[in-house]
Design a protein around this motif. Structure first.
Motif, PDB file in Angstrom:
ATOM      1  N   ARG A  20       7.459   5.397  11.943  1.00 40.78           N
ATOM      2  CA  ARG A  20       6.460   5.163  10.867  1.00 40.78           C
ATOM      3  C   ARG A  20       5.885   6.615  10.734  1.00 40.78           C
ATOM      4  O   ARG A  20       5.649   7.285   9.773  1.00 40.78           O
ATOM      5  CB  ARG A  20       5.718   4.250  10.710  1.00 40.78           C
ATOM      6  CG  ARG A  20       6.310   2.954  10.544  1.00 40.78           C
ATOM      7  CD  ARG A  20       5.378   1.733  10.139  1.00 40.78           C
ATOM      8  NE  ARG A  20       6.206   0.548  10.632  1.00 40.78           N
ATOM      9  CZ  ARG A  20       5.717  -0.469  11.328  1.00 40.78           C
ATOM     10  NH1 ARG A  20       4.801  -0.488  12.106  1.00 40.78           N
ATOM     11  NH2 ARG A  20       6.301  -1.649  11.510  1.00 40.78           N
ATOM     12  N   SER A  49      13.692   0.768   5.260  1.00 44.99           N
ATOM     13  CA  SER A  49      13.182   0.040   4.076  1.00 44.99           C
ATOM     14  C   SER A  49      11.864  -0.874   4.585  1.00 44.99           C
ATOM     15  O   SER A  49      10.803  -0.862   3.741  1.00 44.99           O
ATOM     16  CB  SER A  49      14.167  -0.877   3.258  1.00 44.99           C
ATOM     17  OG  SER A  49      13.446  -1.530   2.303  1.00 44.99           O
ATOM     18  N   GLN A  50      11.898  -1.376   5.742  1.00 45.00           N
ATOM     19  CA  GLN A  50      10.789  -2.121   6.085  1.00 45.00           C
ATOM     20  C   GLN A  50       9.725  -1.269   6.611  1.00 45.00           C
ATOM     21  O   GLN A  50       8.590  -1.668   6.366  1.00 45.00           O
ATOM     22  CB  GLN A  50      11.270  -3.269   7.065  1.00 45.00           C
ATOM     23  CG  GLN A  50      12.221  -4.180   6.899  1.00 45.00           C
ATOM     24  CD  GLN A  50      13.010  -5.005   8.089  1.00 45.00           C
ATOM     25  OE1 GLN A  50      12.847  -4.403   9.284  1.00 45.00           O
ATOM     26  NE2 GLN A  50      13.797  -6.096   7.943  1.00 45.00           N
ATOM     27  N   THR A  53       7.952  -0.156   3.703  1.00 42.04           N
ATOM     28  CA  THR A  53       6.990  -1.244   2.868  1.00 42.04           C
ATOM     29  C   THR A  53       5.815  -1.041   3.599  1.00 42.04           C
ATOM     30  O   THR A  53       4.638  -1.535   3.255  1.00 42.04           O
ATOM     31  CB  THR A  53       7.603  -2.588   3.032  1.00 42.04           C
ATOM     32  OG1 THR A  53       8.947  -2.561   2.236  1.00 42.04           O
ATOM     33  CG2 THR A  53       7.002  -3.740   2.726  1.00 42.04           C
ATOM     34  N   ARG A  56       3.609   1.528   2.653  1.00 40.28           N
ATOM     35  CA  ARG A  56       3.251   1.578   1.542  1.00 40.28           C
ATOM     36  C   ARG A  56       2.044   0.397   1.353  1.00 40.28           C
ATOM     37  O   ARG A  56       0.985   0.709   0.818  1.00 40.28           O
ATOM     38  CB  ARG A  56       4.198   1.182   0.678  1.00 40.28           C
ATOM     39  CG  ARG A  56       3.939   0.918  -0.841  1.00 40.28           C
ATOM     40  CD  ARG A  56       5.192   0.733  -1.992  1.00 40.28           C
ATOM     41  NE  ARG A  56       5.831  -0.637  -1.416  1.00 40.28           N
ATOM     42  CZ  ARG A  56       5.430  -1.703  -1.551  1.00 40.28           C
ATOM     43  NH1 ARG A  56       4.371  -2.076  -2.000  1.00 40.28           N
ATOM     44  NH2 ARG A  56       6.255  -2.889  -1.082  1.00 40.28           N
ATOM     45  N   GLU A  57       2.230  -0.627   2.031  1.00 39.96           N
ATOM     46  CA  GLU A  57       1.237  -1.596   2.247  1.00 39.96           C
ATOM     47  C   GLU A  57       0.165  -1.135   2.829  1.00 39.96           C
ATOM     48  O   GLU A  57      -1.078  -1.609   2.645  1.00 39.96           O
ATOM     49  CB  GLU A  57       1.723  -2.900   2.782  1.00 39.96           C
ATOM     50  CG  GLU A  57       2.789  -3.798   2.013  1.00 39.96           C
ATOM     51  CD  GLU A  57       3.372  -4.821   2.712  1.00 39.96           C
ATOM     52  OE1 GLU A  57       3.267  -5.103   3.841  1.00 39.96           O
ATOM     53  OE2 GLU A  57       4.015  -5.535   1.888  1.00 39.96           O
ATOM     54  N   GLU A  63       5.112   4.558  -3.834  1.00 47.95           N
ATOM     55  CA  GLU A  63       6.474   4.619  -4.175  1.00 47.95           C
ATOM     56  C   GLU A  63       6.627   4.703  -5.662  1.00 47.95           C
ATOM     57  O   GLU A  63       5.937   3.995  -6.332  1.00 47.95           O
ATOM     58  CB  GLU A  63       6.846   3.102  -3.760  1.00 47.95           C
ATOM     59  CG  GLU A  63       8.336   2.807  -4.106  1.00 47.95           C
ATOM     60  CD  GLU A  63       8.686   1.328  -3.892  1.00 47.95           C
ATOM     61  OE1 GLU A  63       9.218   0.891  -2.954  1.00 47.95           O
ATOM     62  OE2 GLU A  63       8.282   0.441  -4.689  1.00 47.95           O
ATOM     63  N   ARG A  70      14.302   5.129  -5.309  1.00 46.80           N
ATOM     64  CA  ARG A  70      12.646   4.883  -4.989  1.00 46.80           C
ATOM     65  C   ARG A  70      12.372   6.062  -4.241  1.00 46.80           C
ATOM     66  O   ARG A  70      12.948   6.388  -3.289  1.00 46.80           O
ATOM     67  CB  ARG A  70      12.702   3.571  -4.065  1.00 46.80           C
ATOM     68  CG  ARG A  70      12.836   2.316  -4.905  1.00 46.80           C
ATOM     69  CD  ARG A  70      12.515   1.029  -4.017  1.00 46.80           C
ATOM     70  NE  ARG A  70      13.004  -0.027  -4.697  1.00 46.80           N
ATOM     71  CZ  ARG A  70      12.454  -1.338  -4.236  1.00 46.80           C
ATOM     72  NH1 ARG A  70      11.740  -1.303  -3.314  1.00 46.80           N
ATOM     73  NH2 ARG A  70      12.879  -2.409  -5.101  1.00 46.80           N
ATOM     74  N   TYR A  72       9.417   8.337  -2.318  1.00 49.55           N
ATOM     75  CA  TYR A  72       8.193   8.112  -1.400  1.00 49.55           C
ATOM     76  C   TYR A  72       7.677   9.633  -1.419  1.00 49.55           C
ATOM     77  O   TYR A  72       8.279  10.558  -0.933  1.00 49.55           O
ATOM     78  CB  TYR A  72       8.598   7.425  -0.091  1.00 49.55           C
ATOM     79  CG  TYR A  72       9.015   6.117  -0.311  1.00 49.55           C
ATOM     80  CD1 TYR A  72       8.347   4.947  -0.137  1.00 49.55           C
ATOM     81  CD2 TYR A  72      10.580   5.877  -0.454  1.00 49.55           C
ATOM     82  CE1 TYR A  72       8.701   3.784  -0.708  1.00 49.55           C
ATOM     83  CE2 TYR A  72      10.999   4.473  -0.702  1.00 49.55           C
ATOM     84  CZ  TYR A  72      10.142   3.466  -0.624  1.00 49.55           C
ATOM     85  OH  TYR A  72      10.459   2.148  -1.018  1.00 49.55           O
TER      86      TYR A  72
END
Length: 117
Positions: A20, A49-50, A53, A56-57, A63, A70, A72
């Motif tokens: 990440r 993708s995970q 996510t 992003r969260e 996004e 998509r 980023y």
């Protein structure tokens, strides 16, 4: 204040995973499609993708959809809580160091006042 701490905790948790952090570095200066990000790693697109996510969260990336893609990009403001935390910790550490030096000077040379501000 609790909301800020929660966001900072989320950012720390998100960045605890090395991939990440690497993804965040990739999108720090360029907006990239998920496929372009995935191409930089030896893991599945689903895994990337995970990771995206989670980032992003945690508020660390934006996004944007462009057709079926998509895209980023890093959110510098998402790092604000982390930056404040680290700045406060560093400032506190410097204060402790200053006090130790002043105490050491005072103990070594009686009657001499510290010139450290």
């Amino acid at each position: 204040m609790i909301e800020d701490e929660s966001a900072t905790d989320d950012a720390f948790r998100a960045l605890a995973e090395p991939r990440r952090r690497a993804i965040l570095r990739l999108v720090a200066t360029d907006e990239l499609a998920a496929g372009e990000i995935a191409a930089a790693f030896d893991v599945t697109r689903t895994a990337i993708s995970q990771h995206l996510t989670v980032l992003r969260e945690a508020g660390l990336v934006n996004e944007r959809r462009a057709g079926t893609r998509r895209l980023y990009r890093a959110r510098p403001e998402g790092l604000a809580g982390l930056r404040r935390f680290l700045d406060e910790m560093w400032s506190d550490a410097l204060d402790v160091g200053r006090r130790l030096v002043e105490a050491d000077r005072a103990a070594g040379e009686p009657g001499l006042e510290s010139d450290v501000a």
